[in-house]
Design a protein around this motif. Structure first.
Motif, mmCIF file in Angstrom:
data_model
loop_
_atom_site.group_PDB
_atom_site.id
_atom_site.type_symbol
_atom_site.label_atom_id
_atom_site.label_comp_id
_atom_site.label_asym_id
_atom_site.label_seq_id
_atom_site.Cartn_x
_atom_site.Cartn_y
_atom_site.Cartn_z
ATOM 1 N N ASP A 24 67.616 -33.376 16.220
ATOM 2 C CA ASP A 24 68.246 -34.681 16.374
ATOM 3 C C ASP A 24 69.177 -34.974 15.204
ATOM 4 O O ASP A 24 70.272 -35.513 15.379
ATOM 5 C CB ASP A 24 67.178 -35.774 16.481
ATOM 6 C CG ASP A 24 66.381 -35.688 17.784
ATOM 7 O OD1 ASP A 24 65.282 -36.256 17.820
ATOM 8 O OD2 ASP A 24 66.876 -35.048 18.733
ATOM 9 N N GLU A 25 68.727 -34.616 13.999
ATOM 10 C CA GLU A 25 69.556 -34.829 12.819
ATOM 11 C C GLU A 25 70.816 -33.979 12.890
ATOM 12 O O GLU A 25 71.891 -34.409 12.468
ATOM 13 C CB GLU A 25 68.756 -34.494 11.556
ATOM 14 C CG GLU A 25 67.652 -35.504 11.243
ATOM 15 C CD GLU A 25 66.822 -35.095 10.044
ATOM 16 O OE1 GLU A 25 67.018 -33.961 9.558
ATOM 17 O OE2 GLU A 25 65.988 -35.896 9.600
ATOM 18 N N SER A 26 70.691 -32.769 13.434
ATOM 19 C CA SER A 26 71.844 -31.895 13.570
ATOM 20 C C SER A 26 72.866 -32.502 14.527
ATOM 21 O O SER A 26 74.072 -32.461 14.280
ATOM 22 C CB SER A 26 71.398 -30.517 14.067
ATOM 23 O OG SER A 26 72.505 -29.671 14.250
ATOM 24 N N GLU A 27 72.369 -33.061 15.627
ATOM 25 C CA GLU A 27 73.268 -33.702 16.586
ATOM 26 C C GLU A 27 73.951 -34.913 15.962
ATOM 27 O O GLU A 27 75.145 -35.153 16.167
ATOM 28 C CB GLU A 27 72.478 -34.118 17.831
ATOM 29 C CG GLU A 27 71.975 -32.934 18.654
ATOM 30 C CD GLU A 27 71.112 -33.376 19.821
ATOM 31 O OE1 GLU A 27 70.804 -34.590 19.906
ATOM 32 O OE2 GLU A 27 70.739 -32.519 20.635
ATOM 33 N N THR A 28 73.181 -35.676 15.189
ATOM 34 C CA THR A 28 73.746 -36.844 14.510
ATOM 35 C C THR A 28 74.821 -36.423 13.518
ATOM 36 O O THR A 28 75.881 -37.052 13.426
ATOM 37 C CB THR A 28 72.639 -37.620 13.768
ATOM 38 O OG1 THR A 28 71.657 -38.047 14.712
ATOM 39 C CG2 THR A 28 73.217 -38.835 13.051
ATOM 40 N N ALA A 30 76.645 -33.758 13.677
ATOM 41 C CA ALA A 30 77.818 -33.298 14.423
ATOM 42 C C ALA A 30 78.666 -34.484 14.877
ATOM 43 O O ALA A 30 79.898 -34.450 14.815
ATOM 44 C CB ALA A 30 77.377 -32.466 15.623
ATOM 45 N N ARG A 31 78.000 -35.537 15.326
ATOM 46 C CA ARG A 31 78.728 -36.735 15.753
ATOM 47 C C ARG A 31 79.423 -37.399 14.564
ATOM 48 O O ARG A 31 80.559 -37.879 14.682
ATOM 49 C CB ARG A 31 77.765 -37.714 16.417
ATOM 50 C CG ARG A 31 77.226 -37.229 17.764
ATOM 51 C CD ARG A 31 76.191 -38.190 18.317
ATOM 52 N NE ARG A 31 75.629 -37.701 19.573
ATOM 53 C CZ ARG A 31 74.623 -38.279 20.214
ATOM 54 N NH1 ARG A 31 74.064 -39.376 19.702
ATOM 55 N NH2 ARG A 31 74.171 -37.774 21.343
ATOM 56 N N ALA A 32 78.720 -37.430 13.429
ATOM 57 C CA ALA A 32 79.312 -38.026 12.227
ATOM 58 C C ALA A 32 80.535 -37.229 11.783
ATOM 59 O O ALA A 32 81.560 -37.803 11.394
ATOM 60 C CB ALA A 32 78.279 -38.076 11.107
ATOM 61 N N ALA A 34 82.472 -35.441 13.679
ATOM 62 C CA ALA A 34 83.553 -35.692 14.632
ATOM 63 C C ALA A 34 84.224 -37.031 14.346
ATOM 64 O O ALA A 34 85.452 -37.162 14.426
ATOM 65 C CB ALA A 34 83.002 -35.666 16.057
ATOM 66 N N ALA A 35 83.409 -38.033 13.996
ATOM 67 C CA ALA A 35 83.960 -39.352 13.675
ATOM 68 C C ALA A 35 84.816 -39.294 12.415
ATOM 69 O O ALA A 35 85.890 -39.903 12.343
ATOM 70 C CB ALA A 35 82.827 -40.361 13.503
ATOM 71 N N LYS A 37 86.406 -36.656 11.249
ATOM 72 C CA LYS A 37 87.631 -35.914 11.541
ATOM 73 C C LYS A 37 88.633 -36.784 12.286
ATOM 74 O O LYS A 37 89.842 -36.714 12.040
ATOM 75 C CB LYS A 37 87.293 -34.668 12.359
ATOM 76 C CG LYS A 37 88.455 -33.702 12.504
ATOM 77 C CD LYS A 37 88.010 -32.388 13.119
ATOM 78 C CE LYS A 37 89.164 -31.398 13.176
ATOM 79 N NZ LYS A 37 88.736 -30.094 13.734
#
Length: 206
Positions: A24-28, A30-32, A34-35, A37
């Motif tokens: 879950d932390e890895s997904e978070t 990745a989203r962070a 992307a934001a 970038k």
């Protein structure tokens, strides 16, 4: 298998070995990423490429500020050691006076810097280099009398040049930039900074 490929496998293994919370932390993360970038744009000397982590940076991020596992640390150092390109002319030291200017130059690789402007090492942000310097950082160790304490042998010169070129080759997950590997400093600039540290006439060794 190439060193970076093996390092990549270690990083993937570390992720797979984690629990659901880690995923879950890895997904978070990745989203962070992307934001981040999406919110940045290239300007000055700062490009979007700095938002892309290589295998070494990903492995160190997984360590979350702690020392990585010994096998990961060994692979990081081995991988980065293979990237060091020593001067073809065999000369490892340049002009310490130029090295002093480079060490004090804080401009470079920032969005506010002229793309055609100078790029410095900003060594004083992290290290003490000379007795006369009134202000210096303490993130890194003091380098005052660096050459006086270590000598000026070929082995010391190679270590010093290599450490500046790619610090991860000697200390995994260090805070020190990889000046040569990341193209921050040129070969000649690295020679000059190495001379600043090792030349007996340099203020570092007074």
């Amino acid at each position: 298998m190439r060193p970076y490929a093996r390092l990549g496998l270690l990083v993937v293994s570390a992720i797979v070995a984690g629990c659901a919370t880690a995923i879950d932390e890895s997904e978070t993360a990745a989203r962070a990423a992307a934001a981040l970038k999406a919110s940045f744009r290239p300007a000055g000397q700062a490009g979007l490429d700095r938002l892309e982590q290589d295998e070494t940076q990903r492995a160190c991020s997984l360590a979350a500020g702690k020392a990585p596992p010994k096998d990961v640390a060994a692979m990081i150092e081995q991988t980065n050691l293979a990237t060091i390109r020593y001067p073809a002319d065999g000369k490892l030291l340049g002009d310490w006076k130029n090295g002093e200017r480079i060490a004090q130059e804080g401009r470079g690789k920032q969005f506010s810097d002229d793309p055609k402007g100078p790029v410095g090492a900003n060594c004083y942000a992290c290290h003490q280099l000379s007795k006369g310097e009134l202000s210096f950082g303490t993130i890194g160790p003091s380098l005052y009398q660096y050459g006086k304490l270590r000598g000026n042998s070929v082995d010391v010169q190679r270590y010093t040049f290599g450490k500046i070129y790619n610090s991860e080759a000697f200390t995994a997950c260090t805070n020190m930039p990889r000046f040569g590997h990341k193209g921050i400093l040129s070969e000649q600039q690295i020679k000059d900074v190495a001379a600043l540290l090792l030349d007996p006439a340099s203020p570092v060794n007074q």
